[in-house]
Design a protein around this motif. Structure first.
Motif, PDB file in Angstrom:
ATOM      1  N   GLN A 157       0.850  -1.185   0.000  1.00  0.00           N
ATOM      2  CA  GLN A 157       0.000   0.000   0.000  1.00  0.00           C
ATOM      3  C   GLN A 157       0.888   1.237   0.000  1.00  0.00           C
ATOM      4  N   VAL A 158       0.684   2.107  -0.983  1.00  0.00           N
ATOM      5  CA  VAL A 158       1.498   3.313  -1.124  1.00  0.00           C
ATOM      6  C   VAL A 158       0.644   4.522  -0.764  1.00  0.00           C
ATOM      7  N   GLY A 159       0.956   5.147   0.388  1.00  0.00           N
ATOM      8  CA  GLY A 159       0.251   6.361   0.773  1.00  0.00           C
ATOM      9  C   GLY A 159       0.763   7.557  -0.001  1.00  0.00           C
ATOM     10  N   ARG A 160       2.072   7.647  -0.109  1.00  0.00           N
ATOM     11  CA  ARG A 160       2.719   8.689  -0.913  1.00  0.00           C
ATOM     12  C   ARG A 160       4.011   8.118  -1.464  1.00  0.00           C
ATOM     13  N   MET A 161       4.215   8.290  -2.765  1.00  0.00           N
ATOM     14  CA  MET A 161       5.368   7.687  -3.424  1.00  0.00           C
ATOM     15  C   MET A 161       6.654   8.381  -2.987  1.00  0.00           C
ATOM     16  N   PRO A 162       7.648   7.638  -2.479  1.00  0.00           N
ATOM     17  CA  PRO A 162       8.948   8.239  -2.158  1.00  0.00           C
ATOM     18  C   PRO A 162       9.577   8.841  -3.414  1.00  0.00           C
ATOM     19  N   VAL A 163      10.420   9.852  -3.212  1.00  0.00           N
ATOM     20  CA  VAL A 163      11.061  10.531  -4.337  1.00  0.00           C
ATOM     21  C   VAL A 163      12.568  10.354  -4.247  1.00  0.00           C
ATOM     22  N   ASP A 215       7.396  -1.238   6.987  1.00  0.00           N
ATOM     23  CA  ASP A 215       6.985   0.136   6.715  1.00  0.00           C
ATOM     24  C   ASP A 215       8.173   0.971   6.265  1.00  0.00           C
ATOM     25  N   ALA A 216       7.927   1.853   5.299  1.00  0.00           N
ATOM     26  CA  ALA A 216       8.906   2.862   4.893  1.00  0.00           C
ATOM     27  C   ALA A 216       8.403   4.211   5.386  1.00  0.00           C
ATOM     28  N   ILE A 217       9.195   4.875   6.230  1.00  0.00           N
ATOM     29  CA  ILE A 217       8.760   6.067   6.954  1.00  0.00           C
ATOM     30  C   ILE A 217       9.704   7.224   6.642  1.00  0.00           C
ATOM     31  N   SER A 218       9.138   8.415   6.499  1.00  0.00           N
ATOM     32  CA  SER A 218       9.942   9.620   6.290  1.00  0.00           C
ATOM     33  C   SER A 218       9.302  10.768   7.061  1.00  0.00           C
ATOM     34  N   GLY A 219      10.084  11.389   7.942  1.00  0.00           N
ATOM     35  CA  GLY A 219       9.562  12.511   8.732  1.00  0.00           C
ATOM     36  C   GLY A 219       8.372  12.137   9.573  1.00  0.00           C
ATOM     37  N   GLY A 220       8.328  10.914  10.065  1.00  0.00           N
ATOM     38  CA  GLY A 220       7.212  10.456  10.890  1.00  0.00           C
ATOM     39  C   GLY A 220       6.005   9.991  10.103  1.00  0.00           C
ATOM     40  N   GLU A 221       6.032  10.115   8.776  1.00  0.00           N
ATOM     41  CA  GLU A 221       4.914   9.700   7.926  1.00  0.00           C
ATOM     42  C   GLU A 221       5.209   8.346   7.301  1.00  0.00           C
ATOM     43  N   THR A 222       4.257   7.436   7.408  1.00  0.00           N
ATOM     44  CA  THR A 222       4.397   6.142   6.750  1.00  0.00           C
ATOM     45  C   THR A 222       4.011   6.300   5.284  1.00  0.00           C
ATOM     46  N   LEU A 223       5.012   6.188   4.423  1.00  0.00           N
ATOM     47  CA  LEU A 223       4.772   6.355   2.988  1.00  0.00           C
ATOM     48  C   LEU A 223       4.301   5.050   2.348  1.00  0.00           C
ATOM     49  N   VAL A 224       4.931   3.958   2.740  1.00  0.00           N
ATOM     50  CA  VAL A 224       4.642   2.665   2.131  1.00  0.00           C
ATOM     51  C   VAL A 224       4.493   1.622   3.228  1.00  0.00           C
ATOM     52  N   LYS A 225       3.478   0.792   3.093  1.00  0.00           N
ATOM     53  CA  LYS A 225       3.240  -0.295   4.036  1.00  0.00           C
ATOM     54  C   LYS A 225       3.154  -1.598   3.244  1.00  0.00           C
ATOM     55  N   ARG A 246      -0.849   2.403  -6.398  1.00  0.00           N
ATOM     56  CA  ARG A 246      -1.196   2.718  -5.008  1.00  0.00           C
ATOM     57  C   ARG A 246      -1.408   1.472  -4.168  1.00  0.00           C
ATOM     58  N   ARG A 247      -1.753   0.388  -4.836  1.00  0.00           N
ATOM     59  CA  ARG A 247      -1.985  -0.871  -4.123  1.00  0.00           C
ATOM     60  C   ARG A 247      -1.622  -2.013  -5.060  1.00  0.00           C
ATOM     61  N   GLU A 279       0.131 -14.233  -9.836  1.00  0.00           N
ATOM     62  CA  GLU A 279      -1.102 -13.482 -10.058  1.00  0.00           C
ATOM     63  C   GLU A 279      -0.964 -12.153  -9.337  1.00  0.00           C
ATOM     64  N   ALA A 280      -1.510 -11.104  -9.902  1.00  0.00           N
ATOM     65  CA  ALA A 280      -1.408  -9.792  -9.264  1.00  0.00           C
ATOM     66  C   ALA A 280      -2.637  -8.950  -9.574  1.00  0.00           C
ATOM     67  N   ARG A 281      -2.944  -8.073  -8.632  1.00  0.00           N
ATOM     68  CA  ARG A 281      -3.974  -7.054  -8.826  1.00  0.00           C
ATOM     69  C   ARG A 281      -3.358  -5.712  -8.479  1.00  0.00           C
ATOM     70  N   VAL A 282      -3.480  -4.757  -9.378  1.00  0.00           N
ATOM     71  CA  VAL A 282      -2.818  -3.458  -9.219  1.00  0.00           C
ATOM     72  C   VAL A 282      -3.838  -2.346  -9.370  1.00  0.00           C
ATOM     73  N   THR A 283      -3.821  -1.418  -8.412  1.00  0.00           N
ATOM     74  CA  THR A 283      -4.668  -0.227  -8.476  1.00  0.00           C
ATOM     75  C   THR A 283      -3.771   0.992  -8.608  1.00  0.00           C
ATOM     76  N   LEU A 284      -4.050   1.843  -9.580  1.00  0.00           N
ATOM     77  CA  LEU A 284      -3.314   3.083  -9.756  1.00  0.00           C
ATOM     78  C   LEU A 284      -4.110   4.221  -9.123  1.00  0.00           C
ATOM     79  N   GLY A 285      -3.390   5.290  -8.754  1.00  0.00           N
ATOM     80  CA  GLY A 285      -4.101   6.417  -8.137  1.00  0.00           C
ATOM     81  C   GLY A 285      -3.215   7.605  -7.921  1.00  0.00           C
TER      82      GLY A 285
END
Length: 205
Positions: A32-38, A62-72, A159-160, A199-205
């Protein structure tokens, strides 16, 4: 990160194989991608085992930056005996583990995929392989992204991603790739001969 944690327990990959005749195989994941790392962004990566259900071991990373979880990332793993070629029960694991709390329904990692039309064929390349001689788990993300329409990826990032590793993919035979789209979600699949490899399911957003 999970490998580092295992090393700290004295159960690195070689020790697991040589002393216990066991290894972990990832079977399913949900990203789950809350915000894509740059590029250039510093990330703190943490991981925690989340207990077992049946023969499955669950883990969160979890991938965290500045206290925000970007990716889970949620993953489920099986404990495997390579010599006997069989799945082991969790109580065969040689050490006690302090687990976190699994905050999702494990059934979210079990999903149905619609088999679409043939989208193409892809050879299994040497650079795809892991030390065991089959396609590396991480290489499937390249395969999946390459299957998605380029214009759709230019408009929105994944995003997922739900991914199920069905069967090992080996060199010497192409992967037949299948794609369908339903309700804004891409259903992707790869097969070698009679074996469904992923098998995969991908959601863009």
């Amino acid at each position: 990160t999970a490998e580092n944690q295992m090393n700290d327990m004295g159960l690195d990959y070689q020790t697991m194989l040589a002393k216990h005749s066991m290894a972990f195989l990832v079977s399913r994941l949900m990203l789950q991608v809350g915000r894509m790392p740059v590029l250039g962004q510093q990330l703190q990566v943490s991981t925690c085992p989340l207990g077992t259900r049946g023969a499955q071991f669950f883990r969160e990373t979890d991938a965290i930056s500045g206290g925000e979880t970007l990716v889970k990332l949620y993953t489920s793993w099986t404990l495997f005996d390579p010599a006997a070629r069989k799945i082991l029960r969790p109580d065969a694991f040689p050490k006690a583990v302090v687990n976190g709390v699994l905050d999702i329904d494990p059934h979210e990692l079990r999903f149905a995929t619609q088999k679409g039309g043939l989208a193409g064929r892809r050879p299994v390349r040497y650079s795809d392989l892991d030390p065991n001689g089959h396609v590396n788990n991480a290489a499937y993300f390249d395969i999946i992204c390459d299957m998605l329409p380029l214009e759709a990826l230019r408009r929105a990032a994944p995003r997922r991603v739900c991914l199920y590793y069905d069967h090992e993919a080996l060199p010497g035979q192409d992967l037949c790739l299948y794609q369908a789209e339903a309700n804004g979600e891409y259903h992707l699949m790869g097969e070698q001969g009679e074996h469904r490899c992923f098998e995969a399911r991908v959601t863009l957003g």
